[in-house]
Design an enzyme around this catalytic site. Structure first.
Site, PDB file in Angstrom:
ATOM      1  N   ASN A 108      42.162  -0.758  29.241  1.00 48.11           N
ATOM      2  CA  ASN A 108      41.231  -0.225  28.242  1.00 48.11           C
ATOM      3  C   ASN A 108      42.028   0.305  27.058  1.00 48.11           C
ATOM      4  OD1 ASN A 108      38.747   0.704  27.097  1.00 48.11           O
ATOM      5  ND2 ASN A 108      39.222   2.784  27.796  1.00 48.11           N
ATOM      6  N   HIS A 110      41.819   3.199  24.071  1.00 45.93           N
ATOM      7  CA  HIS A 110      41.092   4.422  23.741  1.00 45.93           C
ATOM      8  C   HIS A 110      41.678   4.998  22.446  1.00 45.93           C
ATOM      9  CE1 HIS A 110      38.586   7.880  24.484  1.00 45.93           C
ATOM     10  NE2 HIS A 110      39.611   8.643  24.186  1.00 45.93           N
ATOM     11  N   SER A 137      45.702   4.704  22.719  1.00 44.34           N
ATOM     12  CA  SER A 137      46.390   4.504  23.999  1.00 44.34           C
ATOM     13  C   SER A 137      45.789   3.307  24.706  1.00 44.34           C
ATOM     14  CB  SER A 137      46.175   5.721  24.920  1.00 44.34           C
ATOM     15  OG  SER A 137      46.446   6.937  24.249  1.00 44.34           O
ATOM     16  N   ASP A 146      38.741   7.371  31.146  1.00 49.02           N
ATOM     17  CA  ASP A 146      39.918   7.424  30.264  1.00 49.02           C
ATOM     18  C   ASP A 146      41.095   8.146  30.928  1.00 49.02           C
ATOM     19  OD1 ASP A 146      38.441   6.126  28.225  1.00 49.02           O
ATOM     20  OD2 ASP A 146      37.638   8.037  27.523  1.00 49.02           O
TER      21      ASP A 146
HETATM   22  C1  GRF Z   1      37.848   1.137  19.331  1.00 54.41           C
HETATM   23  O1  GRF Z   1      38.136   2.253  18.561  1.00 54.41           O
HETATM   24  C2  GRF Z   1      38.294   1.363  20.752  1.00 54.41           C
HETATM   25  O2  GRF Z   1      39.434   2.144  20.858  1.00 54.41           O
HETATM   26  C3  GRF Z   1      37.126   2.099  21.346  1.00 54.41           C
HETATM   27  O3  GRF Z   1      35.995   1.508  20.767  1.00 54.41           O
HETATM   28  C4  GRF Z   1      36.344   0.941  19.504  1.00 54.41           C
HETATM   29  C5  GRF Z   1      35.966  -0.498  19.566  1.00 54.41           C
HETATM   30  O4  GRF Z   1      36.103  -1.142  18.340  1.00 54.41           O
HETATM   31  N1  GRF Z   1      37.171   2.049  22.790  1.00 54.41           N
HETATM   32  P1  GRF Z   1      35.997  -2.718  18.266  1.00 54.41           P
HETATM   33  O5  GRF Z   1      34.662  -3.110  18.912  1.00 54.41           O
HETATM   34  O6  GRF Z   1      37.158  -3.318  18.964  1.00 54.41           O
HETATM   35  O7  GRF Z   1      35.981  -3.033  16.796  1.00 54.41           O
END
Ligand code: GRF
Length: 193
Positions: A108, A110, A137, A146
Site C-alpha cells: 500500500n 500512504h 510511505s 496503515d
Molecule cells: C494517494 O495519495 C495515496 O497515497 C492514497 O490515496 C491517494 C490516491 O491517489 N492512498 P491516486 O488515486 O493514485 O491518484
C-alpha cells in the site's frame, strides 16, 4: 515467468498509471488487472486506455456484507493468477482473513511518513501540527490500518506557504516515483525466492 500484479483503486488512479507504466518488458511483473470498488472511479478508463483488463466490484450491493465483496475479489485474483496486490488509493479496509491469505504480498502507499498520520486527512493533520516534513510511505499491508512494515519512504520539506492542496500535489509527485521503485525491488525479490 513474470508475476501478475493486481492494482486496487477507488479513485483517480494516478499511482496506478505510474505502476502500470513502470512494468515494462524487463520488469519481473506485469499488470494483470485493475480492480475498482467504485464504478465511477476515473482510474478505470485510464487503465483501459493503457490496455489493462479492469474489473469492478460494486460496493453498494455489498456494503453490509464484506464477505461477499472479498469472495468476489478472491475469484478475480485467482482468475488473473495474481501474485502481488498493490493498493493504490483503494478506500476500503480488507479483512484480517483476506490479508492473511495474501500475507506478505499486499503493498500500500500512504501519503505520510508512517508511523505518523495513519488514516485519512494526513496533510491537514501534518500542517496543523506544524510539521517540518511530509512525505509518503510504501508498506506491507497487515490487519492494522496503515500499520504494516514500512518498505520505503520519501521525505520532503513543508514550506511556510504550503496548504493541503500544494502539499498533496508535492507528495503525490513523490508517490509516483517511490511506488514503482518499491514494486520493482519487491517483485524482483519475490521472483528470486
Ligand atoms: C494517494 O495519495 C495515496 O497515497 C492514497 O490515496 C491517494 C490516491 O491517489 N492512498 P491516486 O488515486 O493514485 O491518484
Amino acid at each position: 515467468m513474470k508475476l501478475s500484479v493486481a492494482i486496487l483503486i477507488s479513485g483517480s488512479g494516478s499511482n496506478m498509471v505510474q505502476l502500470i507504466k513502470s512494468m515494462d518488458n524487463n520488469h519481473p511483473a506485469y499488470p494483470g488487472v485493475v480492480i475498482s470498488n467504485k464504478p465511477d472511479a476515473a482510474g478505470i478508463k485510464k487503465a483501459q486506455d493503457l490496455g489493462i483488463p479492469t474489473e469492478i466490484i460494486c460496493e453498494n450491493s455489498h456494503k453490509s456484507n464484506g464477505l461477499v465483496f472479498e469472495r468476489k475479489l478472491r475469484k478475480i485474483l485467482n482468475r488473473y493468477e495474481i501474485k502481488i496486490i498493490c493498493l493504490a488509493g483503494f478506500m476500503r479496509i480488507l479483512s484480517k482473513d483476506f490479508v492473511e491469505i495474501f500475507k506478505g504480498r499486499i503493498l500500500n502507499i500512504h501519503p505520510s511518513l508512517l508511523p505518523k498520520y495513519k488514516g485519512l486527512n494526513t496533510h491537514a493533520r501534518a500542517l496543523a501540527s506544524n510539521e517540518q516534513f511530509a512525505g509518503c510511505s510504501v508498506h506491507l499491508v497487515t490487519s492494522e490500518l496503515d500499520g504494516g512494515p514500512v518498505l520505503a519512504q520519501s521525505k520532503i520539506s513543508i514550506d511556510k506557504t504550503d496548504n493541503v492542496e500544494s502539499l498533496s500535489t508535492k507528495v503525490l509527485k513523490e508517490e509516483h516515483v517511490l511506488y514503482p521503485k518499491v514494486l520493482l525491488k519487491f517483485a524482483t525479490e519475490l521472483k528470486n525466492l
